[in-house]
Design a protein around this motif. Sequence first.
Motif, PDB file in Angstrom:
ATOM      1  N   ARG A  88       0.846  -1.208   0.000  1.00 30.49           N
ATOM      2  CA  ARG A  88       0.000   0.000   0.000  1.00 30.49           C
ATOM      3  C   ARG A  88       0.878   1.252   0.000  1.00 30.49           C
ATOM      4  O   ARG A  88       0.617   2.201  -0.749  1.00 30.49           O
ATOM      5  CB  ARG A  88      -0.917  -0.033   1.222  1.00 30.49           C
ATOM      6  N   LEU A  89       1.900   1.241   0.821  1.00 31.61           N
ATOM      7  CA  LEU A  89       2.788   2.409   0.888  1.00 31.61           C
ATOM      8  C   LEU A  89       3.542   2.604  -0.421  1.00 31.61           C
ATOM      9  O   LEU A  89       3.691   3.734  -0.902  1.00 31.61           O
ATOM     10  CB  LEU A  89       3.775   2.234   2.043  1.00 31.61           C
ATOM     11  N   ARG A  94       5.803   5.796  -1.798  1.00 30.50           N
ATOM     12  CA  ARG A  94       6.854   5.756  -0.774  1.00 30.50           C
ATOM     13  C   ARG A  94       7.966   4.827  -1.245  1.00 30.50           C
ATOM     14  O   ARG A  94       7.704   3.711  -1.718  1.00 30.50           O
ATOM     15  CB  ARG A  94       6.295   5.275   0.562  1.00 30.50           C
ATOM     16  N   ARG A  95       9.204   5.280  -1.097  1.00 30.57           N
ATOM     17  CA  ARG A  95      10.332   4.487  -1.569  1.00 30.57           C
ATOM     18  C   ARG A  95      11.394   4.261  -0.486  1.00 30.57           C
ATOM     19  O   ARG A  95      12.124   3.274  -0.543  1.00 30.57           O
ATOM     20  CB  ARG A  95      10.991   5.190  -2.779  1.00 30.57           C
ATOM     21  N   ARG A  96      11.499   5.156   0.465  1.00 32.34           N
ATOM     22  CA  ARG A  96      12.496   5.003   1.537  1.00 32.34           C
ATOM     23  C   ARG A  96      11.758   4.518   2.795  1.00 32.34           C
ATOM     24  O   ARG A  96      11.521   5.276   3.731  1.00 32.34           O
ATOM     25  CB  ARG A  96      13.221   6.316   1.790  1.00 32.34           C
ATOM     26  N   ILE A  97      11.391   3.260   2.770  1.00 30.29           N
ATOM     27  CA  ILE A  97      10.549   2.704   3.831  1.00 30.29           C
ATOM     28  C   ILE A  97      11.420   2.087   4.922  1.00 30.29           C
ATOM     29  O   ILE A  97      12.317   1.296   4.650  1.00 30.29           O
ATOM     30  CB  ILE A  97       9.580   1.663   3.253  1.00 30.29           C
ATOM     31  N   ALA A  98      11.150   2.501   6.155  1.00 27.91           N
ATOM     32  CA  ALA A  98      11.858   1.980   7.324  1.00 27.91           C
ATOM     33  C   ALA A  98      10.901   1.131   8.152  1.00 27.91           C
ATOM     34  O   ALA A  98       9.672   1.221   7.996  1.00 27.91           O
ATOM     35  CB  ALA A  98      12.426   3.123   8.156  1.00 27.91           C
ATOM     36  N   ASP A 126      15.613  -1.159  -1.923  1.00 27.00           N
ATOM     37  CA  ASP A 126      16.599  -1.567  -0.928  1.00 27.00           C
ATOM     38  C   ASP A 126      16.055  -1.341   0.482  1.00 27.00           C
ATOM     39  O   ASP A 126      15.274  -0.418   0.744  1.00 27.00           O
ATOM     40  CB  ASP A 126      17.892  -0.769  -1.090  1.00 27.00           C
ATOM     41  N   LEU A 127      16.513  -2.193   1.399  1.00 31.88           N
ATOM     42  CA  LEU A 127      16.215  -2.003   2.814  1.00 31.88           C
ATOM     43  C   LEU A 127      17.543  -2.046   3.562  1.00 31.88           C
ATOM     44  O   LEU A 127      18.037  -3.106   3.930  1.00 31.88           O
ATOM     45  CB  LEU A 127      15.264  -3.084   3.341  1.00 31.88           C
ATOM     46  N   ALA A 128      18.115  -0.865   3.742  1.00 32.84           N
ATOM     47  CA  ALA A 128      19.386  -0.780   4.464  1.00 32.84           C
ATOM     48  C   ALA A 128      19.183  -1.234   5.907  1.00 32.84           C
ATOM     49  O   ALA A 128      18.118  -1.022   6.499  1.00 32.84           O
ATOM     50  CB  ALA A 128      19.903   0.652   4.430  1.00 32.84           C
ATOM     51  N   GLU A 129      20.218  -1.850   6.474  1.00 37.83           N
ATOM     52  CA  GLU A 129      20.101  -2.383   7.834  1.00 37.83           C
ATOM     53  C   GLU A 129      19.811  -1.292   8.854  1.00 37.83           C
ATOM     54  O   GLU A 129      19.163  -1.554   9.878  1.00 37.83           O
ATOM     55  CB  GLU A 129      21.362  -3.156   8.207  1.00 37.83           C
ATOM     56  N   PRO A 156      13.743   8.458   6.134  1.00 36.03           N
ATOM     57  CA  PRO A 156      12.730   7.594   5.504  1.00 36.03           C
ATOM     58  C   PRO A 156      11.498   8.417   5.155  1.00 36.03           C
ATOM     59  O   PRO A 156      11.231   9.456   5.776  1.00 36.03           O
ATOM     60  CB  PRO A 156      12.419   6.561   6.595  1.00 36.03           C
ATOM     61  N   ASP A 157      10.765   7.988   4.140  1.00 46.56           N
ATOM     62  CA  ASP A 157       9.500   8.662   3.837  1.00 46.56           C
ATOM     63  C   ASP A 157       8.302   7.853   4.335  1.00 46.56           C
ATOM     64  O   ASP A 157       7.151   8.261   4.158  1.00 46.56           O
ATOM     65  CB  ASP A 157       9.366   8.996   2.348  1.00 46.56           C
ATOM     66  N   ALA A 158       8.578   6.707   4.973  1.00 43.17           N
ATOM     67  CA  ALA A 158       7.522   5.918   5.593  1.00 43.17           C
ATOM     68  C   ALA A 158       8.126   5.040   6.674  1.00 43.17           C
ATOM     69  O   ALA A 158       9.281   4.600   6.553  1.00 43.17           O
ATOM     70  CB  ALA A 158       6.796   5.054   4.563  1.00 43.17           C
TER      71      ALA A 158
END
Length: 247
Positions: A88-89, A94-98, A126-129, A156-158
């Motif tokens: 949904r995000l 949204r692309r920089r999801i944390a 990508d999902l950075a640690e 992050p944007d989310a």
Amino acid sequence: VASAERGLQLMARKAASAGEALDAARALQRSGADALLLLPPFDTVLSGSAAFRALGLAAASIATAAPLPDMFTVRIDNRAASRAMTERLIARGRRRIAIIAGPQDHSDSVERLLGCREALEAHGLDLAEDRVIEGRFTFESGLAAAERLLALAELPDAIVAANDDMAAAALWVAHRRGLSLPRDLAVTGFDDTLLATRVWPPLTTVRQPIDRMTARALDLLLDALRRRTDEPADVLEDYALVGRASD
């Protein structure tokens, strides 16, 4: 309420470790308990244990992550729900999801984190640690996690939080930092507790039907006691994405 409707007496015990969980189960049995209703992580802690099996009590777990071989389970598909929320995000740009994950000794937390990862990977994101922080399902742990996430050089944007308490904490930190929600930051929760509608903006979250799950688990236990059978059953209830103003 579900236990009262069925003429059942509910005795509650807390535990902080595997040993305490077994001691609590034994204490309940000595107090006359005929069956056990368990919550994560104590369902997986006790399942498969010879000491637990020796108690001979019918048991059911609600809100766990997967079927268990020696007890009834009533749950939602945590991984699918978390994947759907992350999708949904992404669909909203949204692309920089944390992620503020739940404790990784809880099977449901593990599945929720996997669901987020799967959705991001499916879209090549990508999902950075440093964008994954483990919380403890508490508001306080959510505050600490959100402070770290919102101090990153690239914000992050989310934020996908593994429960509503930690999501509410993320909202609080974002407000304190002067972010506009949801323009600058989307936040989502999980469970759809009362808190989700008592914060600003109201939380977009996953609704987990705890009342219905509890009632179903009690019915399974009652049937097992009447029939003297403990053949395990796994019941999947439907979840729902509840869209509000936080995303």
